[in-house]
Design a protein around this motif. Sequence first.
Motif, PDB file in Angstrom:
ATOM      1  N   ALA A   1       0.813  -1.209   0.000  1.00  0.00           N
ATOM      2  CA  ALA A   1       0.000   0.000   0.000  1.00  0.00           C
ATOM      3  C   ALA A   1       0.848   1.261   0.000  1.00  0.00           C
ATOM      4  N   ASN A   2       2.132   1.141   0.362  1.00  0.00           N
ATOM      5  CA  ASN A   2       3.046   2.280   0.351  1.00  0.00           C
ATOM      6  C   ASN A   2       4.075   2.187  -0.766  1.00  0.00           C
ATOM      7  N   GLY A   3       3.933   1.174  -1.638  1.00  0.00           N
ATOM      8  CA  GLY A   3       4.897   1.019  -2.715  1.00  0.00           C
ATOM      9  C   GLY A   3       6.301   0.765  -2.218  1.00  0.00           C
ATOM     10  N   ALA A   4       6.431   0.070  -1.101  1.00  0.00           N
ATOM     11  CA  ALA A   4       7.735  -0.096  -0.461  1.00  0.00           C
ATOM     12  C   ALA A   4       8.142  -1.552  -0.314  1.00  0.00           C
ATOM     13  N   SER A   5       7.547  -2.441  -1.092  1.00  0.00           N
ATOM     14  CA  SER A   5       7.931  -3.851  -0.990  1.00  0.00           C
ATOM     15  C   SER A   5       9.404  -4.045  -1.333  1.00  0.00           C
ATOM     16  N   HIS A   6       9.907  -3.212  -2.260  1.00  0.00           N
ATOM     17  CA  HIS A   6      11.310  -3.352  -2.666  1.00  0.00           C
ATOM     18  C   HIS A   6      12.270  -2.978  -1.548  1.00  0.00           C
ATOM     19  N   LEU A   7      11.791  -2.218  -0.544  1.00  0.00           N
ATOM     20  CA  LEU A   7      12.669  -1.824   0.546  1.00  0.00           C
ATOM     21  C   LEU A   7      12.807  -2.914   1.603  1.00  0.00           C
ATOM     22  N   ILE A   8      11.810  -3.801   1.682  1.00  0.00           N
ATOM     23  CA  ILE A   8      11.822  -4.783   2.761  1.00  0.00           C
ATOM     24  C   ILE A   8      12.848  -5.860   2.484  1.00  0.00           C
ATOM     25  N   ALA A   9      12.773  -6.475   1.316  1.00  0.00           N
ATOM     26  CA  ALA A   9      13.742  -7.521   0.988  1.00  0.00           C
ATOM     27  C   ALA A   9      15.057  -6.858   0.566  1.00  0.00           C
ATOM     28  N   ILE A  10      16.055  -7.686   0.380  1.00  0.00           N
ATOM     29  CA  ILE A  10      17.371  -7.178  -0.005  1.00  0.00           C
ATOM     30  C   ILE A  10      17.277  -6.507  -1.373  1.00  0.00           C
ATOM     31  N   SER A  11      17.770  -5.293  -1.472  1.00  0.00           N
ATOM     32  CA  SER A  11      17.791  -4.583  -2.746  1.00  0.00           C
ATOM     33  C   SER A  11      19.233  -4.365  -3.180  1.00  0.00           C
ATOM     34  N   GLY A  12      19.383  -3.828  -4.386  1.00  0.00           N
ATOM     35  CA  GLY A  12      20.718  -3.550  -4.885  1.00  0.00           C
ATOM     36  C   GLY A  12      21.454  -2.538  -4.035  1.00  0.00           C
ATOM     37  N   PHE A  13      20.706  -1.636  -3.381  1.00  0.00           N
ATOM     38  CA  PHE A  13      21.366  -0.630  -2.560  1.00  0.00           C
ATOM     39  C   PHE A  13      22.127  -1.274  -1.407  1.00  0.00           C
ATOM     40  N   HIS A  14      21.557  -2.336  -0.814  1.00  0.00           N
ATOM     41  CA  HIS A  14      22.256  -3.023   0.277  1.00  0.00           C
ATOM     42  C   HIS A  14      23.636  -3.493  -0.183  1.00  0.00           C
ATOM     43  N   VAL A  15      23.679  -4.064  -1.384  1.00  0.00           N
ATOM     44  CA  VAL A  15      24.954  -4.552  -1.912  1.00  0.00           C
ATOM     45  C   VAL A  15      25.896  -3.386  -2.158  1.00  0.00           C
ATOM     46  N   GLY A  16      25.347  -2.266  -2.619  1.00  0.00           N
ATOM     47  CA  GLY A  16      26.183  -1.081  -2.811  1.00  0.00           C
ATOM     48  C   GLY A  16      26.790  -0.592  -1.511  1.00  0.00           C
ATOM     49  N   VAL A  17      26.008  -0.613  -0.432  1.00  0.00           N
ATOM     50  CA  VAL A  17      26.550  -0.222   0.881  1.00  0.00           C
ATOM     51  C   VAL A  17      27.691  -1.150   1.286  1.00  0.00           C
ATOM     52  N   ALA A  18      27.515  -2.452   1.058  1.00  0.00           N
ATOM     53  CA  ALA A  18      28.583  -3.401   1.374  1.00  0.00           C
ATOM     54  C   ALA A  18      29.830  -3.115   0.541  1.00  0.00           C
ATOM     55  N   ALA A  19      29.641  -2.755  -0.740  1.00  0.00           N
ATOM     56  CA  ALA A  19      30.787  -2.438  -1.597  1.00  0.00           C
ATOM     57  C   ALA A  19      31.509  -1.191  -1.104  1.00  0.00           C
ATOM     58  N   VAL A  20      30.753  -0.175  -0.691  1.00  0.00           N
ATOM     59  CA  VAL A  20      31.375   1.039  -0.145  1.00  0.00           C
ATOM     60  C   VAL A  20      32.163   0.714   1.117  1.00  0.00           C
ATOM     61  N   ALA A  21      31.614  -0.186   1.936  1.00  0.00           N
ATOM     62  CA  ALA A  21      32.346  -0.606   3.130  1.00  0.00           C
ATOM     63  C   ALA A  21      33.673  -1.257   2.756  1.00  0.00           C
ATOM     64  N   GLY A  22      33.683  -2.015   1.667  1.00  0.00           N
ATOM     65  CA  GLY A  22      34.929  -2.612   1.198  1.00  0.00           C
ATOM     66  C   GLY A  22      35.950  -1.555   0.789  1.00  0.00           C
ATOM     67  N   VAL A  23      35.473  -0.501   0.118  1.00  0.00           N
ATOM     68  CA  VAL A  23      36.376   0.593  -0.274  1.00  0.00           C
ATOM     69  C   VAL A  23      36.965   1.248   0.966  1.00  0.00           C
ATOM     70  N   TRP A  24      36.139   1.513   1.982  1.00  0.00           N
ATOM     71  CA  TRP A  24      36.632   2.141   3.211  1.00  0.00           C
ATOM     72  C   TRP A  24      37.635   1.247   3.932  1.00  0.00           C
ATOM     73  N   LEU A  25      37.375  -0.054   3.927  1.00  0.00           N
ATOM     74  CA  LEU A  25      38.335  -0.958   4.559  1.00  0.00           C
ATOM     75  C   LEU A  25      39.682  -0.923   3.835  1.00  0.00           C
ATOM     76  N   ALA A  26      39.640  -0.852   2.515  1.00  0.00           N
ATOM     77  CA  ALA A  26      40.886  -0.763   1.751  1.00  0.00           C
ATOM     78  C   ALA A  26      41.617   0.545   2.056  1.00  0.00           C
ATOM     79  N   ARG A  27      40.866   1.641   2.130  1.00  0.00           N
ATOM     80  CA  ARG A  27      41.489   2.919   2.470  1.00  0.00           C
ATOM     81  C   ARG A  27      42.099   2.886   3.866  1.00  0.00           C
TER      82      ARG A  27
END
Length: 771
Positions: free
Chosen positions: A239-265
């Motif tokens: 009803a809020n058009g937010a089903s894509h936010l509940i399950a894992i989305s591509g953004f979650h993977v992007g956050v993990a990738a950014v964390a990898g960049v920070w760990l390398a730095r």
Amino acid sequence: MREQAAIWLAPAFLAGVLAVQWMPVLPTQGWLLPVLVLSAWLAWSSAQARGVAFLLLGAAWAAWCGVRAMESRLPRELEGRDLSVTGTVSGLPQVRAEATRFVLTVERAAVGDEPVALDGRLRLAWYAAGGKAVPAIVPCARWHLTLRLKRPRGLVNPGGGDGERSALERGIVATGYVRDDASNRSTGVRMFCVDGWRAAIADGIERRVADVRSAALLRAFAIGDTRGLTQRDWELARANGASHLIAISGFHVGVAAVAGVWLARLAYACWPGFGLRVPRRQVQALAALLCAALYSALAGFGLPTVRTLLMIAVVALARCSRRHVSSAQALALALLAMLAADPLAVLSAGFWLSFAGVAFLIYSLSPRAQGWRGALRELTLAQAVMAVALLPLSLWFFGGACLVGALSNLLAVPLVSFLVVPLTLFGTALLLMAPPLAGPVLVAAGWLCAGLWWLFERMAGWPGAQVYVPAARPWALGLALLGAGWMLLPRGTPMRWLGALLFLPLAWPPVQRPQPGAFRLWMLDVGQGLAVVLRTREHALVFDAGARFPSDFDLGEAAVLPSLRALGIARLDLLVVSHADNDHAGGAPAVAQAHPAAARLGGEPERMPIATVPCAAGQSWNWDGVRFRMLGPAARAAAARGNDRSCVLLAEGTGGRVLLTGDIGLPAERGLPAAVGTGPPLVLQVPHHGSRTSSGPDLVRGLAPVLALVSSGWRNRFGHPHPLVAQRYAAFRVPMLNTAEQGAIEVDFPADAPPHMVRAWRRHRFRYWRE
């Protein structure tokens, strides 16, 4: 192949893959192998013919994988037989009081001592029976089990999902249940198994977050575990058009990738001399890819995560090889990689929503002002783009859309993206590395989830939060997507608003209404139960609504309501529940809740799950030139209990009639032919699913129906319709149609012609994966 070529070769490959999914029958592998080899050679050797070669290559590869997947299904001769199967539990089991449901990956199978060819994933249920509790089923455990299996088979209805397509896409080769057998035993647990880590994370979150809903949301955000979410939770999200936010989305993977960049730095900051030996950019790219891959594994490799992981892999490999790759090139290469790995992914709605959403963002958005104002502007524009771009696909796949989704996402996306997801992922990492520190982080994320859900509950009640549309033709989807592209053209393009007109065939498709004196009937496919929709020109009724099961699977919600929406029936005038047995009345509360203004009639009102006015012989009314008469239960059956108190409804148009009988047996059948009387040709709903204690010779002979409709489950344990009953109708030359074989059955009762079957949904638009 140059990266630039992927932008036009990927759509060609996709077109070939998609063309195969419309085939009713796949070609044999003997034809496919030469086509695969020829198209691969042509793609390699001729630049001019590369587009055609990729189209053929995509078609041949998809057909090859489809043939292999269909051949992997349980052999028909093994259906209903006991099999000894050894396998490993995959994914996260769903544990309930009545049963544990899980997926088993087969290692070997046998009938007795004879091995059988069975390879793939089995969707199983282990029921608690005879006072015995179901043993603990944990991920990664190896089991030796005695199983009763059948080939994947789903219900087929207007507007409903396609269970057989879903099984093919997920690699499910059979479904079934665990037999009570002394040989059932666990043979150990695999030590290194991602699903085991996922289960440990889910348990850790549940122990640390007290609020049940917040814990369920955090598990969904962290590892894609949606087992704790209720049907109401999903309704609020839709009803809020937010089903894509509940399950894992591509953004979650992007956050993990950014964390990898920070760990390398951080590593380079701690050991500066390391930069003299290994280039910084390449290490950061590989660290991002590694973290994204690890997180995608923890998330179960869902389709959005795989799509994002492939895009990160393309960019990382380009960075390592010192080549520039644009966003469009990365998306095209990710699409090619996805289809090469699994062409059957196109059968999933998530595939189209995922790739189409990113493609429209790349198409519509360009780099703008920097800083927080620029980021806020981009976020706002992205939500507007997604609202327009995904509206056609939402209407097509789900039969509806959320009109407040752009606003709710404008508030929810920043909260989830910049606070909830980072906190959840940080808490997940702490659970694996320093569990005592994870509690406060996860509790803080839980508070944010509670606030988000409070907002969703308020916005879900707004007018137009969720709208539904009737089913439309495929060309209407194409026009709507073209209209979305037109509306998202660059600013300054004249008359962009005209693109909205191309949405009209999808949003308001034509709905055929019967003429006065005519009506149309749909007997829905609800397994071993009954649900019938009847429509006159301006009115509609539902006769029975299927079952509701302890697992919370409700056929009123899953079959009846989607069918009403797909058929364009926005208002229900009457709900008739023949009697109180679960296979007829279980889905009634869901239908009544969705249509509170509908009148209600029912047999056995004292046992009904909803309040109903009792059915009684003699009740009658007229809708649009169609006369309705209630013929039962008769007064003598009012004190009876059970099937013979079923409502019996006769609808009479000028060209044909239908008699709906519920579950009446031989005693209640007596006198029905005389009560029905003479008139136009009659269609009969076969009483009690065709049981041996119904459809007596006097009834069949006296009514002389031109068509008999049976609602029963595929391979049901009762053996309905009974062979003797089927033979009886055949002896009187009455054609019999069964929802178990035909899916939903549509019958037209014109005003000036005899009734006739319009279509059987299982055979309508037949596809190769359908049984």
